[in-house]
Design a protein around this motif. Sequence first.
Motif, PDB file in Angstrom:
ATOM      1  N   THR A  51      65.610  13.548  37.907  1.00 49.96           N
ATOM      2  CA  THR A  51      64.878  14.801  37.748  1.00 49.96           C
ATOM      3  C   THR A  51      64.287  14.904  36.344  1.00 49.96           C
ATOM      4  N   LEU A  52      63.010  15.191  36.295  1.00 49.37           N
ATOM      5  CA  LEU A  52      62.335  15.311  35.005  1.00 49.37           C
ATOM      6  C   LEU A  52      62.667  16.654  34.356  1.00 49.37           C
ATOM      7  N   HIS A  53      62.862  16.625  33.052  1.00 47.08           N
ATOM      8  CA  HIS A  53      63.132  17.847  32.292  1.00 47.08           C
ATOM      9  C   HIS A  53      61.810  18.473  31.848  1.00 47.08           C
ATOM     10  N   ASP A  54      61.759  19.780  31.944  1.00 46.55           N
ATOM     11  CA  ASP A  54      60.532  20.485  31.578  1.00 46.55           C
ATOM     12  C   ASP A  54      60.265  20.376  30.080  1.00 46.55           C
ATOM     13  N   ALA A  55      59.006  20.260  29.755  1.00 47.09           N
ATOM     14  CA  ALA A  55      58.621  20.373  28.345  1.00 47.09           C
ATOM     15  C   ALA A  55      58.725  21.838  27.941  1.00 47.09           C
ATOM     16  N   PRO A  56      59.042  22.116  26.687  1.00 46.92           N
ATOM     17  CA  PRO A  56      59.155  23.525  26.265  1.00 46.92           C
ATOM     18  C   PRO A  56      57.809  24.225  26.282  1.00 46.92           C
ATOM     19  N   ARG A  57      57.860  25.519  26.501  1.00 44.56           N
ATOM     20  CA  ARG A  57      56.651  26.317  26.402  1.00 44.56           C
ATOM     21  C   ARG A  57      56.340  26.581  24.922  1.00 44.56           C
ATOM     22  N   PRO A  58      55.091  26.884  24.626  1.00 44.13           N
ATOM     23  CA  PRO A  58      54.763  27.202  23.225  1.00 44.13           C
ATOM     24  C   PRO A  58      55.584  28.392  22.722  1.00 44.13           C
ATOM     25  N   GLN A  59      56.094  28.271  21.515  1.00 42.39           N
ATOM     26  CA  GLN A  59      56.847  29.371  20.908  1.00 42.39           C
ATOM     27  C   GLN A  59      55.873  30.420  20.368  1.00 42.39           C
ATOM     28  N   HIS A  60      56.324  31.679  20.366  1.00 43.85           N
ATOM     29  CA  HIS A  60      55.447  32.750  19.896  1.00 43.85           C
ATOM     30  C   HIS A  60      55.096  32.558  18.427  1.00 43.85           C
ATOM     31  N   GLU A  61      56.066  32.101  17.657  1.00 45.81           N
ATOM     32  CA  GLU A  61      55.813  31.845  16.243  1.00 45.81           C
ATOM     33  C   GLU A  61      56.759  30.754  15.771  1.00 45.81           C
ATOM     34  N   SER A  62      56.369  30.119  14.688  1.00 44.34           N
ATOM     35  CA  SER A  62      57.201  29.057  14.135  1.00 44.34           C
ATOM     36  C   SER A  62      58.379  29.663  13.380  1.00 44.34           C
ATOM     37  N   PRO A  63      59.622  29.247  13.723  1.00 38.85           N
ATOM     38  CA  PRO A  63      60.790  29.830  13.037  1.00 38.85           C
ATOM     39  C   PRO A  63      60.796  29.583  11.537  1.00 38.85           C
ATOM     40  N   VAL A  64      60.269  28.440  11.102  1.00 42.87           N
ATOM     41  CA  VAL A  64      60.178  28.093   9.686  1.00 42.87           C
ATOM     42  C   VAL A  64      58.879  27.322   9.487  1.00 42.87           C
ATOM     43  N   PRO A  65      58.360  27.240   8.276  1.00 43.68           N
ATOM     44  CA  PRO A  65      57.147  26.456   8.050  1.00 43.68           C
ATOM     45  C   PRO A  65      57.422  24.969   8.278  1.00 43.68           C
ATOM     46  N   PRO A  66      56.489  24.256   8.904  1.00 48.53           N
ATOM     47  CA  PRO A  66      56.675  22.808   9.074  1.00 48.53           C
ATOM     48  C   PRO A  66      56.484  22.078   7.760  1.00 48.53           C
ATOM     49  N   ASP A  67      57.069  20.926   7.658  1.00 47.51           N
ATOM     50  CA  ASP A  67      56.831  20.063   6.502  1.00 47.51           C
ATOM     51  C   ASP A  67      55.453  19.422   6.621  1.00 47.51           C
ATOM     52  N   PRO A  68      54.836  19.050   5.509  1.00 47.70           N
ATOM     53  CA  PRO A  68      53.596  18.272   5.584  1.00 47.70           C
ATOM     54  C   PRO A  68      53.841  16.961   6.332  1.00 47.70           C
ATOM     55  N   ALA A  69      52.780  16.386   6.826  1.00 45.30           N
ATOM     56  CA  ALA A  69      52.916  15.105   7.536  1.00 45.30           C
ATOM     57  C   ALA A  69      53.565  14.078   6.622  1.00 45.30           C
ATOM     58  N   PRO A  70      54.511  13.313   7.129  1.00 44.62           N
ATOM     59  CA  PRO A  70      55.185  12.327   6.282  1.00 44.62           C
ATOM     60  C   PRO A  70      54.240  11.206   5.851  1.00 44.62           C
ATOM     61  N   GLU A  71      54.448  10.715   4.654  1.00 45.71           N
ATOM     62  CA  GLU A  71      53.688   9.561   4.181  1.00 45.71           C
ATOM     63  C   GLU A  71      54.150   8.310   4.931  1.00 45.71           C
ATOM     64  N   PRO A  72      53.287   7.326   5.072  1.00 42.14           N
ATOM     65  CA  PRO A  72      53.719   6.088   5.728  1.00 42.14           C
ATOM     66  C   PRO A  72      54.896   5.465   4.978  1.00 42.14           C
ATOM     67  N   PRO A  73      55.797   4.827   5.698  1.00 38.83           N
ATOM     68  CA  PRO A  73      56.928   4.185   5.023  1.00 38.83           C
ATOM     69  C   PRO A  73      56.464   2.975   4.229  1.00 38.83           C
ATOM     70  N   THR A  74      57.216   2.624   3.226  1.00 37.16           N
ATOM     71  CA  THR A  74      56.929   1.399   2.478  1.00 37.16           C
ATOM     72  C   THR A  74      57.413   0.216   3.309  1.00 37.16           C
ATOM     73  N   LEU A  75      56.480  -0.628   3.692  1.00 31.62           N
ATOM     74  CA  LEU A  75      56.786  -1.722   4.607  1.00 31.62           C
ATOM     75  C   LEU A  75      56.852  -3.044   3.876  1.00 31.62           C
ATOM     76  N   ALA A  76      57.754  -3.887   4.323  1.00 32.55           N
ATOM     77  CA  ALA A  76      57.826  -5.260   3.811  1.00 32.55           C
ATOM     78  C   ALA A  76      56.911  -6.107   4.678  1.00 32.55           C
ATOM     79  N   GLY A  77      55.645  -6.130   4.327  1.00 33.76           N
ATOM     80  CA  GLY A  77      54.667  -6.849   5.130  1.00 33.76           C
ATOM     81  C   GLY A  77      53.666  -5.893   5.746  1.00 33.76           C
TER      82      GLY A  77
END
Length: 470
Positions: free
Chosen positions: A168-194
């Motif tokens: 049985t597939l689980h439902d995706a959540p519905r949109p929340q009325h408001e964000s409980p806390v501010p989101p963080d900025p998009a993360p920077e790419p990780p430092t990759l070895a290669g």
Amino acid sequence: MTPRLIWFRSDLRVHDNTALSRAAAEGPVVAVFLRSTPQWRRHGHGANKLDFWHRGLLALRETLQGLNIPLLHRDIDDFAAAPAALLDIARETGATRLHFNREYPWNEARRDVEVTRTFDEAGLTAIGHHDAIAYAPGELLTGGGDYYKVFTPFAKAWHRQLSGERLTLHDAPRPQHESPVPPDPAPEPPTLAGTPAAPEAWPAGEEAAADRLERFLRFRGHHYVEQRDFPGVAGTSSLSPYLALGMLSYRQCMQAVLAENGGHLAEGDAGLTAWVSELVWREFYQHVVVGFPDVCRHHAFQPHTEALPWRGDAAGLAAWQEGRTGYPLVDAAMRQLRHTGWMHNRLRMVTAMFLAKHLLIDWRRGEAFFLEHLVDGEFAANNGGWQWAASTGTDAVPYFRIFNPTTQSQRFDPDGRFIRHWLPELAELPTGSLHEPSARQRQATGYPAPVVEHRAARARALEAFKGLTP
């Protein structure tokens, strides 16, 4: 109402996500991601997997934004830092409950136990959900109450006990009325070895995964049995990276097969049922790492094979890694891996057996090299496959079965399409010569002589295995 935390790991999707669905049913949700790049590197993951992970996180963040679910992310050095990091976030957000989907290898499972203990001691609740596979490890056992060591009876039990509830597939959540806390900025790419090998070949996110699943079932799934062993044909699903990082769930795959196959998983269309079997293999290895945790500690599943006299052949290992063994199919496969971060499944068996049997080099060296390069690198499946090929694991191929790479080439790349693509220096040779170029052809094209002769290598491997006492 206090928010609930949903801790994403290798389950980067909002659709059919058990932990997210349960958290959202309780109230507002705050998403958390802990990036453990140093730990993941110590576990052997390389640039291809880590880049795909990062891009998958960005795709998830965008989807969460549309649901008004904030994503908080932290960089930590190792799994030991996870409990404190999550507890800090819970206190910052006022959350009293944490939901996550379980991971089964040894280190990940210990991390989750510590997170649960830390939250309990702080008067908070951490709840782990079984989501990645149909049966939680320990649910499917032999008549004697043991974990299965052989795939076929495991698969029979898997199908026999399967209920609709597990799919049985689980439902995706519905949109929340408001964000409980501010989101963080998009993360920077990780430092990759290669540098990632071919990110354009692997668009990240659950939308890309769903599109790839639909196209596979519509155009190739019914021909899977006939085409899956031929690397020159696009006959496989190419969904393994998405399953490895949970951009697609096993339930979504099974439901898609049910819809395409008249409501059946174990009978009906031969191509679709064969693909289902591959998904069950993936689950089998997840059970193995729990039932036999020594495989998570660099040990062979069959203890007596630890006595194998592996060769310290640095030159042979380098030739194998660089795709210059002198066996065209092996070399083409290794170049595919290095250039795309992926390798066709038939060729994973061929190249693994070549290293372990022809060169008699410890399978753990190959296991580590694959994990370093694979975009779909997943410990349980990679370890299980390598130990199968080396005759040290569950369901291990009998030690006396040793693939002849030339015969494999003639059988599964008969027109040389795959070899010509990855070994352009051989592209102008007649098809009959592609699988085993003559000495003159090798000299003219600069293609190396075989690092070992098949019959001699086979005899050496047989002698090594015969000396073992189970």
